[in-house]
Scaffold this active site. Structure first.
Site, PDB file in Angstrom:
ATOM      1  N   LYS A 108       0.830  -1.216   0.000  1.00 28.47           N
ATOM      2  CA  LYS A 108       0.000   0.000   0.000  1.00 28.47           C
ATOM      3  C   LYS A 108       0.857   1.255   0.000  1.00 28.47           C
ATOM      4  O   LYS A 108       0.485   2.267  -0.598  1.00 28.47           O
ATOM      5  CB  LYS A 108      -0.980  -0.009   1.178  1.00 28.47           C
ATOM      6  CG  LYS A 108      -2.061  -1.070   0.985  1.00 28.47           C
ATOM      7  CD  LYS A 108      -3.370  -0.732   1.649  1.00 28.47           C
ATOM      8  CE  LYS A 108      -4.427  -1.726   1.188  1.00 28.47           C
ATOM      9  NZ  LYS A 108      -5.710  -1.595   1.850  1.00 28.47           N
ATOM     10  N   LYS A 167      -3.316  -9.702  -6.431  1.00 30.42           N
ATOM     11  CA  LYS A 167      -4.621  -9.895  -5.805  1.00 30.42           C
ATOM     12  C   LYS A 167      -5.672  -8.969  -6.432  1.00 30.42           C
ATOM     13  O   LYS A 167      -5.358  -7.821  -6.753  1.00 30.42           O
ATOM     14  CB  LYS A 167      -4.456  -9.561  -4.315  1.00 30.42           C
ATOM     15  CG  LYS A 167      -5.677  -9.786  -3.469  1.00 30.42           C
ATOM     16  CD  LYS A 167      -5.444  -9.323  -2.031  1.00 30.42           C
ATOM     17  CE  LYS A 167      -5.706  -7.854  -1.848  1.00 30.42           C
ATOM     18  NZ  LYS A 167      -6.467  -7.482  -0.657  1.00 30.42           N
ATOM     19  N   LYS A 178     -10.327  -3.876  -4.523  1.00 22.17           N
ATOM     20  CA  LYS A 178     -11.383  -2.936  -4.868  1.00 22.17           C
ATOM     21  C   LYS A 178     -10.859  -1.538  -5.197  1.00 22.17           C
ATOM     22  O   LYS A 178     -11.558  -0.752  -5.820  1.00 22.17           O
ATOM     23  CB  LYS A 178     -12.449  -2.889  -3.769  1.00 22.17           C
ATOM     24  CG  LYS A 178     -11.979  -2.495  -2.395  1.00 22.17           C
ATOM     25  CD  LYS A 178     -13.173  -2.399  -1.466  1.00 22.17           C
ATOM     26  CE  LYS A 178     -13.114  -3.367  -0.299  1.00 22.17           C
ATOM     27  NZ  LYS A 178     -11.981  -3.220   0.593  1.00 22.17           N
TER      28      LYS A 178
HETATM   29  N1  AQP Z   1      -8.647 -10.905  -3.909  1.00 24.57           N
HETATM   30  C1  AQP Z   1      -9.117 -11.416  -2.781  1.00 24.57           C
HETATM   31  N2  AQP Z   1      -9.303 -12.752  -2.675  1.00 24.57           N
HETATM   32  C2  AQP Z   1      -9.789 -13.290  -1.518  1.00 24.57           C
HETATM   33  N3  AQP Z   1     -10.105 -12.537  -0.434  1.00 24.57           N
HETATM   34  C3  AQP Z   1      -9.939 -11.217  -0.506  1.00 24.57           C
HETATM   35  N4  AQP Z   1     -10.144 -10.214   0.356  1.00 24.57           N
HETATM   36  C4  AQP Z   1      -9.797  -9.030  -0.198  1.00 24.57           C
HETATM   37  N5  AQP Z   1      -9.361  -9.234  -1.453  1.00 24.57           N
HETATM   38  C5  AQP Z   1      -9.429 -10.582  -1.671  1.00 24.57           C
HETATM   39  C6  AQP Z   1     -10.681 -10.396   1.694  1.00 24.57           C
HETATM   40  O1  AQP Z   1     -11.796  -9.534   1.816  1.00 24.57           O
HETATM   41  C7  AQP Z   1     -11.884  -9.106   3.180  1.00 24.57           C
HETATM   42  C8  AQP Z   1     -12.071  -7.642   3.233  1.00 24.57           C
HETATM   43  O2  AQP Z   1     -10.942  -6.990   2.734  1.00 24.57           O
HETATM   44  P1  AQP Z   1     -10.708  -5.482   3.146  1.00 24.57           P
HETATM   45  O3  AQP Z   1     -11.794  -4.667   2.627  1.00 24.57           O
HETATM   46  O4  AQP Z   1     -10.505  -5.389   4.604  1.00 24.57           O
HETATM   47  O5  AQP Z   1      -9.363  -5.044   2.560  1.00 24.57           O
HETATM   48  P2  AQP Z   1      -8.331  -5.666   1.634  1.00 24.57           P
HETATM   49  O6  AQP Z   1      -7.923  -7.041   2.044  1.00 24.57           O
HETATM   50  O7  AQP Z   1      -7.221  -4.685   1.538  1.00 24.57           O
HETATM   51  O8  AQP Z   1      -9.185  -5.779   0.305  1.00 24.57           O
HETATM   52  P3  AQP Z   1      -9.070  -4.970  -0.983  1.00 24.57           P
HETATM   53  O9  AQP Z   1     -10.239  -5.330  -1.840  1.00 24.57           O
HETATM   54  O10 AQP Z   1      -7.713  -5.206  -1.576  1.00 24.57           O
HETATM   55  O11 AQP Z   1      -9.238  -3.469  -0.503  1.00 24.57           O
HETATM   56  P4  AQP Z   1      -8.358  -2.212  -0.803  1.00 24.57           P
HETATM   57  O12 AQP Z   1      -8.192  -2.179  -2.300  1.00 24.57           O
HETATM   58  O13 AQP Z   1      -9.138  -1.061  -0.260  1.00 24.57           O
HETATM   59  O14 AQP Z   1      -7.060  -2.412  -0.098  1.00 24.57           O
HETATM   60  C9  AQP Z   1     -10.620  -9.582   3.878  1.00 24.57           C
HETATM   61  O15 AQP Z   1     -10.921 -10.732   4.634  1.00 24.57           O
HETATM   62  C10 AQP Z   1      -9.700  -9.938   2.762  1.00 24.57           C
HETATM   63  O16 AQP Z   1      -8.820 -10.974   3.111  1.00 24.57           O
END
Ligand code: AQP
Length: 338
Positions: free
Chosen positions: A120, A202, A205
């Site tokens: 990040k 990965k 969002k």
């Molecule tokens: N690609 C993924 N595959 C499986 N699980 C995923 N999670 C996120 N991306 C994947 C799981 O979703 C839950 C919520 O995630 P989060 O919103 O807390 O943040 P994150 O892991 O940082 O997800 P993002 O989508 O990548 O968000 P941004 O882009 O804002 O950083 C968690 O349980 C995560 O493991």
């Protein structure tokens, strides 16, 4: 005289999702899909972690709207607000209060090793704030505040959970058994769904639109995005994440959505082209998301209902959080409250 049988206390589940963008298929498969399955056998707490979301700069109006949308998505995915506690992190002050205390039990070296921080920080080089660095401590506080037994998460959160366990054990080592030590709950298939455009990364969002399927994408958009998903040039449908990450990702998505084991899908699709693989994947995704989307549309039209749930559940969450927080404050020696 008959003995009074106390109802057995169910183990506690805690998890959260950031309202930091449009939820993706990765969030759904890695986390959300498992949430409702657990709610009968566990006491479940599902948080909308808006405090985590501001580690990256957010538009305030969008963030506020997305919190409400996430509440609707939680319920539309099958969570029953009478069984599962659904609330906003910022409505429960214990998260921030415990995070501060745990900051004082977490080492810089530990935080320096966190790969999500490195990713990040690289993505948001103009805003490498202290919150981004101490994000895992807030996450530890979220979990430990509720004496959580199990945390359903995607595999990307495993390292944070290990840190949470280390910090809890360190604290318990000094003050006695204050915190329950949580276990991760990571699904065997689909715990890391990859980007459609860069399948070695990965699905996230906060990445560009065409890299993910959003939970609320309409069927045409889902077909278009999956049709354009990056694969490879050898034309063979085989599960091999290292050498064929794009194809393997589509197989994982289908399998995680209940289309069969990876082996059975590979056998079924043997000799067929990537066009068929993509059509089948899109069919699975559209069918899996359709009930959630229908329910979501009804829920989001009733903001009063959603606000009522968030308000009510925040009261319960505050009560539960304060039970742990007061104990911790007493242990570390904070002044007695009159
Ligand atoms: N690609 C993924 N595959 C499986 N699980 C995923 N999670 C996120 N991306 C994947 C799981 O979703 C839950 C919520 O995630 P989060 O919103 O807390 O943040 P994150 O892991 O940082 O997800 P993002 O989508 O990548 O968000 P941004 O882009 O804002 O950083 C968690 O349980 C995560 O493991």
């Amino acid at each position: 005289m008959s003995e009074i049988v106390k109802p057995e206390k169910k183990p506690i589940i805690f998890s959260g999702i950031q309202p930091s963008g449009t939820l993706t298929l990765g969030n759904y498969i890695g986390a959300l899909k498992n949430f409702s399955v657990l709610q009968d056998d566990y006491d479940c707490i599902y948080c909308i972690v808006d405090m985590h979301a501001i580690t990256v700069r957010q538009n305030p109006a969008d963030l506020r709207r997305r919190c409400m949308e996430l509440a609707a998505i939680y319920i539309a995915s099958g969570l029953d607000p009478k069984k599962s506690l659904i609330y906003c992190q910022s409505h429960v002050t214990g998260h921030a209060e415990l995070a501060w205390i745990l900051n004082c039990f977490t080492y810089m070296g530990e935080l320096n090793r966190m790969t999500q921080y490195k990713d990040k920080a690289a993505k948001h080089a103009d805003n490498i704030n202290a919150g981004l660095f101490t994000y895992p401590v807030l996450m530890a506080a979220d979990i430990l505040l509720f004496q959580t037994n199990m945390v359903p998460v995607g595999v990307d959160q495993k390292q944070h959970l290990e840190l949470c366990r280390d910090v809890a054990q360190r604290f318990n080592g000094v003050y006695g058994d204050v915190f329950t030590i949580p276990e991760p709950y990571i699904a065997k298939v689909g715990s890391k769904i990859m980007s459609l455009q860069e399948p070695t990364r990965k699905m996230s969002k906060s990445d560009p639109e065409d890299t993910f399927v959003a939970l609320l994408d309409d069927p045409d958009t889902i077909r278009r995005k999956i049709k354009r998903a990056v694969t490879d040039s050898d034309g063979e449908i085989r599960f091999d994440p290292e050498n064929k990450p794009g194809v393997s990702n589509l197989l994982s998505i289908m399998s995680a959505l209940g289309a069969g084991s990876i082996d059975s899908l590979v056998a079924e699709l043997a000799g067929q082209g990537y066009g068929t693989l993509k059509t089948r994947t899109a069919d699975c995704v559209i069918a899996a998301l359709e009930p959630l989307q229908t329910e979501y549309k009804k829920l989001i039209a009733d903001k009063g209902y959603l606000q009522g749930i968030l308000d009510e559940n925040a009261k319960t969450a505050n009560y539960l959080a304060n039970k742990t927080l007061r104990k911790v404050q007493k242990k570390v020696g904070f002044a007695t409250r009159g």
